[in-house]
Scaffold this motif. Structure first.
Motif, PDB file in Angstrom:
ATOM      1  N   UNK A  70       0.751  -1.160   0.024  1.00 33.71           N
ATOM      2  CA  UNK A  70       0.117   0.146   0.160  1.00 33.71           C
ATOM      3  C   UNK A  70       0.829   1.071  -0.014  1.00 33.71           C
ATOM      4  N   UNK A  71       2.045   1.303   0.741  1.00 34.51           N
ATOM      5  CA  UNK A  71       2.626   2.376   1.157  1.00 34.51           C
ATOM      6  C   UNK A  71       3.415   2.697  -0.229  1.00 34.51           C
ATOM      7  N   UNK A  72       4.247   1.440  -0.870  1.00 41.17           N
ATOM      8  CA  UNK A  72       4.996   1.669  -2.243  1.00 41.17           C
ATOM      9  C   UNK A  72       3.849   2.408  -3.126  1.00 41.17           C
ATOM     10  N   UNK A  73       2.766   1.759  -3.413  1.00 37.67           N
ATOM     11  CA  UNK A  73       1.735   2.540  -4.358  1.00 37.67           C
ATOM     12  C   UNK A  73       1.549   3.716  -4.201  1.00 37.67           C
ATOM     13  N   UNK A  74       1.254   4.250  -2.856  1.00 40.39           N
ATOM     14  CA  UNK A  74       0.780   5.518  -2.752  1.00 40.39           C
ATOM     15  C   UNK A  74       1.971   6.242  -2.873  1.00 40.39           C
ATOM     16  N   UNK A  75       3.192   6.048  -2.477  1.00 40.28           N
ATOM     17  CA  UNK A  75       4.604   7.036  -2.864  1.00 40.28           C
ATOM     18  C   UNK A  75       4.955   6.970  -4.223  1.00 40.28           C
ATOM     19  N   UNK A  76       4.262   6.095  -5.087  1.00 37.05           N
ATOM     20  CA  UNK A  76       4.496   6.160  -6.525  1.00 37.05           C
ATOM     21  C   UNK A  76       3.581   6.708  -7.341  1.00 37.05           C
ATOM     22  N   UNK A  77       2.603   7.255  -6.408  1.00 34.55           N
ATOM     23  CA  UNK A  77       1.463   7.867  -7.004  1.00 34.55           C
ATOM     24  C   UNK A  77       1.632   9.332  -7.746  1.00 34.55           C
ATOM     25  N   UNK A  78       1.006   9.792  -8.904  1.00 31.44           N
ATOM     26  CA  UNK A  78       1.182  10.906  -9.440  1.00 31.44           C
ATOM     27  C   UNK A  78       0.662  12.171  -8.548  1.00 31.44           C
ATOM     28  N   UNK A  79      -0.298  11.768  -7.775  1.00 37.67           N
ATOM     29  CA  UNK A  79      -0.693  12.832  -6.942  1.00 37.67           C
ATOM     30  C   UNK A  79       0.154  13.304  -5.714  1.00 37.67           C
ATOM     31  N   UNK A  80       0.791  14.530  -5.517  1.00 38.06           N
ATOM     32  CA  UNK A  80       1.544  14.792  -4.657  1.00 38.06           C
ATOM     33  C   UNK A  80       1.052  14.632  -3.251  1.00 38.06           C
ATOM     34  N   UNK A  81      -0.408  15.057  -3.029  1.00 35.48           N
ATOM     35  CA  UNK A  81      -0.928  14.781  -1.651  1.00 35.48           C
ATOM     36  C   UNK A  81      -0.847  13.304  -1.269  1.00 35.48           C
ATOM     37  N   UNK A 106       8.711   6.050   3.722  1.00 31.98           N
ATOM     38  CA  UNK A 106       8.214   7.104   4.479  1.00 31.98           C
ATOM     39  C   UNK A 106       7.243   6.805   5.641  1.00 31.98           C
ATOM     40  N   UNK A 107       7.237   5.775   6.231  1.00 32.56           N
ATOM     41  CA  UNK A 107       6.342   5.469   7.288  1.00 32.56           C
ATOM     42  C   UNK A 107       7.441   5.781   8.478  1.00 32.56           C
ATOM     43  N   UNK A 108       6.884   6.722   9.360  1.00 31.27           N
ATOM     44  CA  UNK A 108       7.830   6.944  10.618  1.00 31.27           C
ATOM     45  C   UNK A 108       7.378   6.800  11.887  1.00 31.27           C
ATOM     46  N   UNK A 109       6.230   6.258  11.962  1.00 29.92           N
ATOM     47  CA  UNK A 109       5.516   5.904  13.315  1.00 29.92           C
ATOM     48  C   UNK A 109       4.871   4.622  13.100  1.00 29.92           C
ATOM     49  N   UNK A 110       5.307   3.866  14.251  1.00 24.02           N
ATOM     50  CA  UNK A 110       4.820   2.367  14.449  1.00 24.02           C
ATOM     51  C   UNK A 110       3.957   2.200  15.883  1.00 24.02           C
ATOM     52  N   UNK A 111       2.855   1.608  15.640  1.00 21.88           N
ATOM     53  CA  UNK A 111       2.119   1.475  16.871  1.00 21.88           C
ATOM     54  C   UNK A 111       2.308  -0.063  16.950  1.00 21.88           C
ATOM     55  N   UNK A 112       2.483  -0.554  18.173  1.00 23.91           N
ATOM     56  CA  UNK A 112       2.454  -2.063  18.391  1.00 23.91           C
ATOM     57  C   UNK A 112       0.707  -2.245  18.795  1.00 23.91           C
TER      58      UNK A 112
END
Length: 129
Positions: A70-81, A106-112
């Motif tokens: 999900x994160x890889x796809x999100x970061x590859x999006x043409x949408x800057x937002x 780009x994930x910088x917070x993790x919750x256990x």
């Protein structure tokens, strides 16, 4: 603390339906103006396109598309937002290699898991300023 997130919307991506419902209820109680839900990364991407949430709380381990996909796809999006959308990962494991991979995306917070209202409030306040 209720109402602290009243200007924000959140997306919960979690494949376990009971956990997803509990998280959505918790986030609603914290005062988010909208709480969107998705059962996996692919559905999460569709919700991001449809609703443009302000922050995402995402499970790491899911099928067919996991949190990293999900994160890889999100970061590859043409949408800057989409590329800048804050993503908070939830995980049962503190597997350093996995956390490093997520951080590189780009994930910088993790919750256990299990997430608590306190852990959600703390990390979402940090992400949303």
């Amino acid at each position: 603390m209720a109402g602290a997130f009243g200007d924000w919307s959140v997306l919960v991506i979690e494949d376990e339906s009971f956990t997803r419902m509990v998280l959505a209820k918790m986030l609603g109680t914290l005062g988010f103006k909208a709480v969107h839900q998705a059962a996996d990364g692919e559905a999460g991407l569709a919700v991001v396109r449809a609703h443009a949430p302000d922050v995402v709380v995402c499970d790491v381990e899911m099928q067919p598309m996991d949190g990293l996909g999900f994160l890889k796809s999100l970061r590859a999006s043409p949408n800057p937002r989409d590329r800048a959308l804050p993503v908070v990962f939830m995980t049962n494991r503190t597997d350093q290699a996995r956390m490093d991979e997520a951080a590189a995306l780009g994930a910088d917070i993790f919750i256990l898991k299990p997430a608590t209202p306190e852990s959600l409030t703390e990390c979402l306040s940090a992400k949303l300023g």
